[in-house]
Scaffold this motif. Structure first.
Motif, PDB file in Angstrom:
ATOM      1  N   MET A   5       1.177  -0.965  -0.173  1.00 58.34           N
ATOM      2  CA  MET A   5       0.009   0.434   0.181  1.00 58.34           C
ATOM      3  C   MET A   5       0.542   1.239  -0.161  1.00 58.34           C
ATOM      4  O   MET A   5       2.142   1.063   0.756  1.00 58.34           O
ATOM      5  CB  MET A   5      -0.045  -0.081   1.114  1.00 58.34           C
ATOM      6  N   LEU A   6       1.073   2.176  -0.661  1.00 56.17           N
ATOM      7  CA  LEU A   6       1.502   3.111  -1.272  1.00 56.17           C
ATOM      8  C   LEU A   6       1.293   4.311   0.165  1.00 56.17           C
ATOM      9  O   LEU A   6      -0.134   4.535   0.155  1.00 56.17           O
ATOM     10  CB  LEU A   6       1.511   4.441  -2.311  1.00 56.17           C
ATOM     11  N   ILE A   7       2.490   4.950   0.159  1.00 51.55           N
ATOM     12  CA  ILE A   7       2.149   6.200   1.363  1.00 51.55           C
ATOM     13  C   ILE A   7       0.504   7.200   0.855  1.00 51.55           C
ATOM     14  O   ILE A   7      -0.418   7.297   2.039  1.00 51.55           O
ATOM     15  CB  ILE A   7       2.951   7.486   1.047  1.00 51.55           C
ATOM     16  N   GLY A   8       0.223   7.273  -0.758  1.00 51.98           N
ATOM     17  CA  GLY A   8      -1.250   7.809  -0.783  1.00 51.98           C
ATOM     18  C   GLY A   8      -2.131   7.250  -0.376  1.00 51.98           C
ATOM     19  O   GLY A   8      -3.415   7.469   0.217  1.00 51.98           O
ATOM     20  N   GLU A   9      -2.395   5.733  -0.706  1.00 54.19           N
ATOM     21  CA  GLU A   9      -3.337   4.925  -0.368  1.00 54.19           C
ATOM     22  C   GLU A   9      -3.653   4.814   1.335  1.00 54.19           C
ATOM     23  O   GLU A   9      -4.617   4.949   1.786  1.00 54.19           O
ATOM     24  CB  GLU A   9      -2.782   3.416  -0.672  1.00 54.19           C
ATOM     25  N   LEU A  10      -2.645   4.925   1.629  1.00 55.37           N
ATOM     26  CA  LEU A  10      -2.863   4.490   3.006  1.00 55.37           C
ATOM     27  C   LEU A  10      -3.052   6.089   3.937  1.00 55.37           C
ATOM     28  O   LEU A  10      -4.118   5.962   4.783  1.00 55.37           O
ATOM     29  CB  LEU A  10      -0.826   4.537   3.839  1.00 55.37           C
ATOM     30  N   ALA A  11      -3.176   6.924   3.013  1.00 54.41           N
ATOM     31  CA  ALA A  11      -3.562   8.751   4.291  1.00 54.41           C
ATOM     32  C   ALA A  11      -4.711   7.951   3.450  1.00 54.41           C
ATOM     33  O   ALA A  11      -5.438   8.660   4.124  1.00 54.41           O
ATOM     34  CB  ALA A  11      -2.825   9.461   2.897  1.00 54.41           C
ATOM     35  N   ALA A  12      -5.354   8.026   2.624  1.00 57.86           N
ATOM     36  CA  ALA A  12      -6.364   8.147   1.998  1.00 57.86           C
ATOM     37  C   ALA A  12      -8.020   6.739   2.529  1.00 57.86           C
ATOM     38  O   ALA A  12      -8.624   7.236   3.393  1.00 57.86           O
ATOM     39  CB  ALA A  12      -6.849   7.105   0.542  1.00 57.86           C
ATOM     40  N   ALA A  13      -6.832   5.250   3.115  1.00 64.14           N
ATOM     41  CA  ALA A  13      -7.398   4.161   4.351  1.00 64.14           C
ATOM     42  C   ALA A  13      -7.848   5.313   5.499  1.00 64.14           C
ATOM     43  O   ALA A  13      -8.732   4.771   6.053  1.00 64.14           O
ATOM     44  CB  ALA A  13      -6.572   3.334   3.695  1.00 64.14           C
ATOM     45  N   THR A  14      -6.352   5.554   5.917  1.00 67.84           N
ATOM     46  CA  THR A  14      -6.746   6.149   7.448  1.00 67.84           C
ATOM     47  C   THR A  14      -7.435   7.566   7.523  1.00 67.84           C
ATOM     48  O   THR A  14      -7.117   8.472   8.840  1.00 67.84           O
ATOM     49  CB  THR A  14      -5.124   6.262   7.792  1.00 67.84           C
ATOM     50  N   GLY A  15      -7.630   8.227   6.758  1.00 60.17           N
ATOM     51  CA  GLY A  15      -8.078   9.633   6.664  1.00 60.17           C
ATOM     52  C   GLY A  15      -6.527  10.780   6.968  1.00 60.17           C
ATOM     53  O   GLY A  15      -7.096  11.792   7.697  1.00 60.17           O
ATOM     54  N   MET A  16      -5.931  10.147   7.361  1.00 61.24           N
ATOM     55  CA  MET A  16      -4.090  11.253   7.779  1.00 61.24           C
ATOM     56  C   MET A  16      -3.773  11.444   6.334  1.00 61.24           C
ATOM     57  O   MET A  16      -3.438  11.344   5.605  1.00 61.24           O
ATOM     58  CB  MET A  16      -3.125   9.971   8.032  1.00 61.24           C
TER      59      MET A  16
END
Length: 115
Positions: free
Chosen positions: A1-12
């Motif tokens: 999971m790329l950082i952008g995807e992680l940001a989208a998944a967590t709202g961070m």
């Protein structure tokens, strides 16, 4: 999971995720192109981090607890003990604040200098 995807998944934000990575809370492997690749279990871990922060735990405490609890068979008992410890700290701080409040109430309108 790329950082952008992680940001989208967590709202961070990506900056928050990079900060957490620098603090050792999350780790991502570097791909050959330099992008970070985070495992899917990072999402629930970050939800745990946010909840722990809301309960008054510092990032250093969260990192330490995470290391202790990962794979520990008695993690529920250990977590309860940590909550009890944090509760004692909160209650002691509340007593300190109540004493400060009392002092302030005594001085309101009294024109009492700070000495």
């Amino acid at each position: 999971m790329l950082i952008g995807e992680l940001a989208a998944a967590t709202g961070m934000s990506r900056d928050t995720l990079r900060f957490y990575e620098r603090r050792g809370l999350i780790t991502g492997e570097r791909r050959p192109n330099g992008y970070r690749d985070f495992p899917p279990e990072t999402v629930p871990w970050l939800q745990y981090v946010r909840t722990a922060q809301a309960l008054g735990f510092t990032l250093a405490e969260i990192r330490q607890v995470g290391e202790e609890l990962r794979g520990a068979p008695d993690s529920a008992e250990r977590l309860s003990a940590l909550f009890e410890e944090k509760l004692r700290i909160v209650e002691a701080r509340m007593e300190e604040l109540a004493a400060v409040r009392g002092e302030l109430l005594e001085r309101v309108g009294a024109g009492c200098p700070l000495g």
